[in-house]
Design an enzyme around this catalytic site. Sequence first.
Site, PDB file in Angstrom:
ATOM      1  CG  LEU A  64      10.199  -4.979  -3.357  1.00  0.00           C
ATOM      2  CD1 LEU A  64      11.706  -4.748  -3.361  1.00  0.00           C
ATOM      3  CD2 LEU A  64       9.901  -6.472  -3.342  1.00  0.00           C
ATOM      4  NE  ARG A  65       2.137  -2.082  -1.686  1.00  0.00           N
ATOM      5  CZ  ARG A  65       1.570  -1.178  -2.437  1.00  0.00           C
ATOM      6  NH1 ARG A  65       2.200  -0.045  -2.704  1.00  0.00           N
ATOM      7  NH2 ARG A  65       0.359  -1.369  -2.941  1.00  0.00           N
ATOM      8  CG  ASP A 306       2.104  -2.614 -12.404  1.00  0.00           C
ATOM      9  OD1 ASP A 306       1.122  -1.954 -12.751  1.00  0.00           O
ATOM     10  OD2 ASP A 306       3.095  -2.097 -11.845  1.00  0.00           O
TER      11      ASP A 306
END
Lengths: 426, 164, 317
Positions: A64-65, A306
């Site tokens: 999700l950064r 991924d």
Amino acid sequence: MKIHIKNGRVIDPMNARDEVADLFVAAGKIVGYGHAPADFHANRILDATGLVVCPGLVDLSVRLREPGFEYRATLESEMLAAAAGGVTSLACPPDTDPPLDEPGLVEMLKFRAKNLPGPRVYPIGALTQKLEGNMLTEMAELTWAGCRAFTQADAIPADSQVLLRAMEYASTFGFSLWLRPQDASLARGGVAHDGAVASRLGLPGIPALAETVALATILLLARETGARIHLARLSTRESIAMVRAAKAQGLAVTCDVASTHVHLSENDLISFDSHLHLVPPLRGLRDRDAIREALRDGSIDALCSDHTPVDEDVKQVPFGESAPGASGVELLLPLTLKWAREMGVPLLQAIDLISWKPAQILGVPGGNLTVGNCADICIFDETAEWVVTPKALASQGNNTPFLNQPMQGRVRYTLIDGHIDFEAPL
Amino acid sequence: MHASLPDVDPLIAQLAAAIAPTLTPDTVIVGIHTGGVWVAERLHAMLHCALPLGTLDISFYRDDFSRIGLHPQVKPSNLPFDLEGRDILLVDDVLHSGRTVRAAMNELFDYGRPASIRLAVLVDRGGHELPIRPDFTGLTLAVPAHQNINLSRLDDGHLTLSLA
Amino acid sequence: MNLQLTSDGRLRHLLTLDGLPRAILTQILDTAESFMDVGEREVKKVPLLRGKSIFNLFFEPSTRTRTTFEIAAKRLSADVVNLNIATSSQTKGEAILDTVDNLAAMHADMFVVRHGQSGAAHFIARHVAPHISVINAGDGRHAHPTQGLLDMFTIRRFKGEFHNLTVAIVGDVLHSRVARSQIHALTTLGVPEVRVIAPKTLIPTGVEQMGVKVYHDMEAGLAGCDVVIMLRLQSERMKGARLPSAQEYFKFFGLTKEKLAFAKPDAIVMHPGPMNRGVEIDSEVADGPQSVILPQVTYGIAVRMAVMALLAGGATA
């Protein structure tokens, strides 16, 4: 909100159902199957004629950064992308900046995610502090904060004693370790699978040994300690054989593969396209075929995306300099359907790999349509054809090896907790 | 159409007769590949030149390179003599726009600085696009723009002209 | 491969010899022959590329290769601009495409690119406008097509034909872009037996699939060879635990007069340069009667002229 999902083909692997039936949702739960409960007046009727109604997808690896990589993508955008992909629960790896090695960071992430539309977010905690592979994290506290398992991210700790202790500690509490079987020293310097294609292209190679040597270590330590292990992102046929043998000997181990590796191989690297720079690398055709077969016979337990969104700058460089990873949470479903079509696998079995099985691995509710459980539902059109373009993707990451390729299968509605979090524009 | 084109051998003999009085022992004959070399070889023999025959391939000097690229078969230019202060008789089979001759002259000047260059052509077909005119001409024939006049060499070495 | 060719099969970029049809390789060699004569004249220039701008983009430093490209371009009357771009790990990426775009805006017609990363020339070629050609002057370990071509030119000059030769490439094939290009050229041109000779640590995985036979022993590998190509051994190889020392390497894989005697008596010895005397090759051999190492260098200019001329011609057709 009361929702009547009408006339869809309900596919529910856990309950072994594949039939046309109606589903009824109220107060965030599934309240009826086949016929409406008493006094049910729908606020909204979703006409699912010709569509598939299945449990919301459970994706075991979605980056999700946040925190730290907001320039690549944000929590908002990626959660919406996941919902657009039909995902209702996801596990996110701890390789953020800072890594998820402290309860405060985990709580913050869960809090932010809870207040945004999109799937349930289950953080996977860092196995060691700062992911440096030396000192253990407070696994119990992290579990209390919401972590479902622990991982060392892209390789096993270089120090085997640390891994042994981590397994012993985890098994004290019954915690799960999700481990990527990669030996960092054997993989060092490599960017592609060490085979005839990388040799021809002059790309430094990562031998299959980098995976199997680490896997052997993990399996032996797991047997010794009794720790619960999930193997993340297998890529070689030798690994699959080792896992099959371990399972046959009664070892409680599960494993997954990335949807990219079900379809692509080293042969696709011929153009030096950085979008094919992945971790683990795309291996040989025989490895890919072994993966496809192992998904069918159950040796591999789950498929995940991924999802690794990056900004184009780190991909618009020569292959060896590019950041690895592909965006793919919106492609998990069509890529799974493609595999099922090509292998002649029934939809029930295919959907199991991306809903019920991963839910069990993650140890969370969901992945099924049992009456009384949360209404996490994915409604999709199996026949819908679309092309993967930046415009078609909700994710901020357009870095996919399937860019500009046609896909078949698209989500129409995603319900999370009985709420329509995604509805495809007509 | 062939019937209206004369035989080549008498034309070359005519050329030789016209050139002979103007030759000095130091004049060199240079033919432009490919047809010009065939004509030059015969002239060289007929005129009993002491100095060896020179041949030029102008592929590297053409002005249409950007448009059509390199000819697949570039033959080497062979000028086995010093050009400095030399009188050159440049020979080509057909004079048309004049660009081939211009390219040939450019190439010759890259080898050295001749004292003079005179031009002998078997056929002048008109359609000149540059201020280049032959000093010796075998045949003057106005050929329409859409047609080509070609010199060919048969297996027995015989040269013929044809229109296409 | 289609990236290199136009839709009608002409050369648009020269990035790798892998997948180029035999006819194109032969065309380049034949064209290079005609440029050899130009090099022997007093005025070594022809006006073919006058008005064209050729930019040497060297992300990896190199004096030799850059100089030969510069000479070749100038002999074609092109304008040459040299750019040695310092690389730093963070700015490499953005720099490349921005640099290329800026130069293209300055009316570049051709880029000659050398870069430390395999695939860099492909990367640039995919990005440039249709009228610009890219020549790969060496990308990582992947390819060095003009070197491969000049090596073929050398073999053709000294041996005449390809169809009856046995050729051995000796040394660090794993890290060598020159070796890969040579292998592609040799197999495409019809050389029936191509061998690589090196310790296992310097042989790429699956190299047999490129059409070569692998040997780990000089005596067996050189038996019956018509051409022996020696590759440079870089000192860094000791660091990756691939070799213990240059001395041990020289003892078993260095070319001495004794080892050369295993090959045919009229075998020629080649080396793409620069040579490490006493590491991969003995001075006695390097300077000996069978060595064609010096002529190799002169052929480089003619071959590069041929490549540039073929790429620049008919570009606007």
